[in-house]
Design an enzyme around this catalytic site. Sequence first.
Site, PDB file in Angstrom:
ATOM      1  N   GLU A 330       0.872  -1.178   0.000  1.00 53.08           N
ATOM      2  CA  GLU A 330       0.000   0.000   0.000  1.00 53.08           C
ATOM      3  C   GLU A 330       0.917   1.238   0.000  1.00 53.08           C
ATOM      4  O   GLU A 330       1.957   1.221   0.657  1.00 53.08           O
ATOM      5  CB  GLU A 330      -0.888  -0.077   1.270  1.00 53.08           C
ATOM      6  CG  GLU A 330      -1.471   1.224   1.764  1.00 53.08           C
ATOM      7  CD  GLU A 330      -2.450   1.866   0.790  1.00 53.08           C
ATOM      8  OE1 GLU A 330      -3.332   1.182   0.264  1.00 53.08           O
ATOM      9  OE2 GLU A 330      -2.286   3.075   0.547  1.00 53.08           O
ATOM     10  N   ASP A 378      -7.679  -4.132  -5.581  1.00 52.12           N
ATOM     11  CA  ASP A 378      -8.803  -3.253  -5.274  1.00 52.12           C
ATOM     12  C   ASP A 378      -8.327  -1.827  -5.524  1.00 52.12           C
ATOM     13  O   ASP A 378      -8.118  -1.063  -4.597  1.00 52.12           O
ATOM     14  CB  ASP A 378      -9.185  -3.469  -3.793  1.00 52.12           C
ATOM     15  CG  ASP A 378     -10.380  -2.648  -3.383  1.00 52.12           C
ATOM     16  OD1 ASP A 378     -10.986  -1.997  -4.244  1.00 52.12           O
ATOM     17  OD2 ASP A 378     -10.701  -2.648  -2.181  1.00 52.12           O
ATOM     18  N   CYS A 405     -14.157  -0.149  -8.423  1.00 53.60           N
ATOM     19  CA  CYS A 405     -15.159   0.902  -8.175  1.00 53.60           C
ATOM     20  C   CYS A 405     -15.404   1.718  -9.437  1.00 53.60           C
ATOM     21  O   CYS A 405     -16.030   2.768  -9.380  1.00 53.60           O
ATOM     22  CB  CYS A 405     -14.728   1.796  -7.018  1.00 53.60           C
ATOM     23  SG  CYS A 405     -13.135   2.583  -7.281  1.00 53.60           S
TER      24      CYS A 405
HETATM   25  N1  SAH Z   1      -8.222  -2.943  -0.141  1.00 51.62           N
HETATM   26  C1  SAH Z   1      -8.546  -1.818   0.692  1.00 51.62           C
HETATM   27  C2  SAH Z   1      -8.202  -0.464   0.060  1.00 51.62           C
HETATM   28  C3  SAH Z   1      -8.724  -0.192  -1.328  1.00 51.62           C
HETATM   29  S1  SAH Z   1      -8.627   1.480  -1.852  1.00 51.62           S
HETATM   30  C4  SAH Z   1     -10.008  -1.844   1.108  1.00 51.62           C
HETATM   31  O1  SAH Z   1     -10.822  -2.524   0.490  1.00 51.62           O
HETATM   32  O2  SAH Z   1     -10.358  -1.198   2.085  1.00 51.62           O
HETATM   33  C5  SAH Z   1      -7.213   1.526  -2.857  1.00 51.62           C
HETATM   34  C6  SAH Z   1      -5.932   1.704  -2.079  1.00 51.62           C
HETATM   35  O3  SAH Z   1      -4.837   1.620  -3.011  1.00 51.62           O
HETATM   36  C7  SAH Z   1      -5.759   3.050  -1.377  1.00 51.62           C
HETATM   37  O4  SAH Z   1      -5.504   2.809  -0.011  1.00 51.62           O
HETATM   38  C8  SAH Z   1      -4.541   3.689  -2.081  1.00 51.62           C
HETATM   39  O5  SAH Z   1      -3.761   4.459  -1.202  1.00 51.62           O
HETATM   40  C9  SAH Z   1      -3.796   2.474  -2.608  1.00 51.62           C
HETATM   41  N2  SAH Z   1      -2.909   2.639  -3.781  1.00 51.62           N
HETATM   42  C10 SAH Z   1      -3.062   3.472  -4.832  1.00 51.62           C
HETATM   43  N3  SAH Z   1      -2.098   3.258  -5.753  1.00 51.62           N
HETATM   44  C11 SAH Z   1      -1.319   2.243  -5.297  1.00 51.62           C
HETATM   45  C12 SAH Z   1      -0.166   1.544  -5.805  1.00 51.62           C
HETATM   46  N4  SAH Z   1       0.368   1.871  -6.985  1.00 51.62           N
HETATM   47  N5  SAH Z   1       0.362   0.544  -5.069  1.00 51.62           N
HETATM   48  C13 SAH Z   1      -0.186   0.197  -3.872  1.00 51.62           C
HETATM   49  N6  SAH Z   1      -1.273   0.825  -3.338  1.00 51.62           N
HETATM   50  C14 SAH Z   1      -1.832   1.833  -4.032  1.00 51.62           C
END
Ligand code: SAH
Length: 447
Positions: A330, A378, A405
Amino acid sequence: MEKNQIVQLEITDLSYEAMGVAHYEGITVFVNNALPGEVVKAKILKVKKKFAFAKITEIITESPDRIKVKLNQWMQTGLAGLAHLKYDKQLEFKQQQVIGLLKKAHLEEIKVLPTLPSPEQTGYRNKAQVPVRNVNGKLEIGFFRRHSHDLVPMEDFFTTDPAIDRTLVAVRDILRKYRVPAYDEVNHQGEVRYLEIRRSKANGQMMVILVCLHKDFKQLPKVAEEISQLANVSGVLLNYNPKKTNVILGKDDYLIWGDAQITDKIGDLEFKISPQSFFQINSLQTPRLYDLAIKQAGLTKDSVVIDAYSGIGTIGLSVAKHVKAVRGVEVVRDAVKDSEANAKLNGIHNAKYVTGKAEVMMPRWASEGLKTDVIFVDPPRKGLTPEFIKAAVATKPRKIAYISCNPATLVRDLGLLAEYGYKTNEIQPVDMFPQTPHVEAVVVLTK
Ligand code: SAH
């Protein structure tokens, strides 16, 4: 066709933003709040070469699927852009969105299941972010009129938990009482830009965040003290956003009183949530969303799972008990700290989380010899990047479980993943955002 002209239109479709669609002399007209099957008189607001925007002046034939919306403001602001459509038709609309996108991408062999309804159709949001502005000399909270920054004052936010709405209004009244200046966007002056409240569905705790232009203002101690006395408030924070920007939050949060986190539950797991950590906003629908992905992922006691885009660890920790190991990645450091704490909180020892980009970490793990069975993704609305897809495929997972989403980027990514041999027979839309046109969906792809 010209601006201010009144035309009679037959609405044939609903756009992905939930605007009624009509055709008039070769031009596509998008009509606010109009529904398919309706005949309306509409005033043209804006004309471009191939399309135009209009608003209803009179409904001549009304759709049997139309329902009366209690407050005009919900529609004016786009807070609940589908509220005028019966709920079962909202679910159909979301399924049709996905079907239409697949068709355009020549992927119509993928079946789209009926949208899974949300357990709550109103008041389901566990978080609110509302602008604070001066309207006619008074500090108000509300929502911006569509495509503008005019604040429409509001007290009932409809899709938000009623306990949050009550607290928003109480905080507004405290700001008024101490004559705290609302943010003035034009002159970049004032103090409070936004109010944010996050609430735990599990125990009712609320975190109140004042998003401010300055790190401090003279009434802050009194204001924070009064907010702390409101029912179920467990923390008061100031988010510092000094920039001239439309981005709501600045990067720094200051704890003024109480706790900087709230604790909510997904299924039987507990999660601590920091102010800026992502957490699904529909608390009751979230475990059902995850379960759909987990069931189809075909996990065993020996599985190694990657939770890419892991947020505070919700998905990985939900599967940890069924598998051998979970690796999460993350980009937001605080969210990663939350996920580590959440693993401990739930007595989970086989999940490891790191801060970084998924597309960078996955190849590193693979080169260290990690064999992955399932990757859960996600991503944010923009979907997966080509680098991510390459990196994911290189770890050779048996399955990729994709929670999306944004169906437009989902369908694009399904096309790309198919080139690498990852395929699916069906997509399951899940209604996470009733009364709005937002579509969430789950797909599990198999090599
Ligand atoms: N799986 C979690 C969060 C989903 S939201 C849940 O269901 O609650 C998407 C997340 O991806 C966010 O927390 C964002 O900060 C993260 N994110 C965005 N780009 C990313 C990347 N390149 N690598 C890892 N995480 C990333």
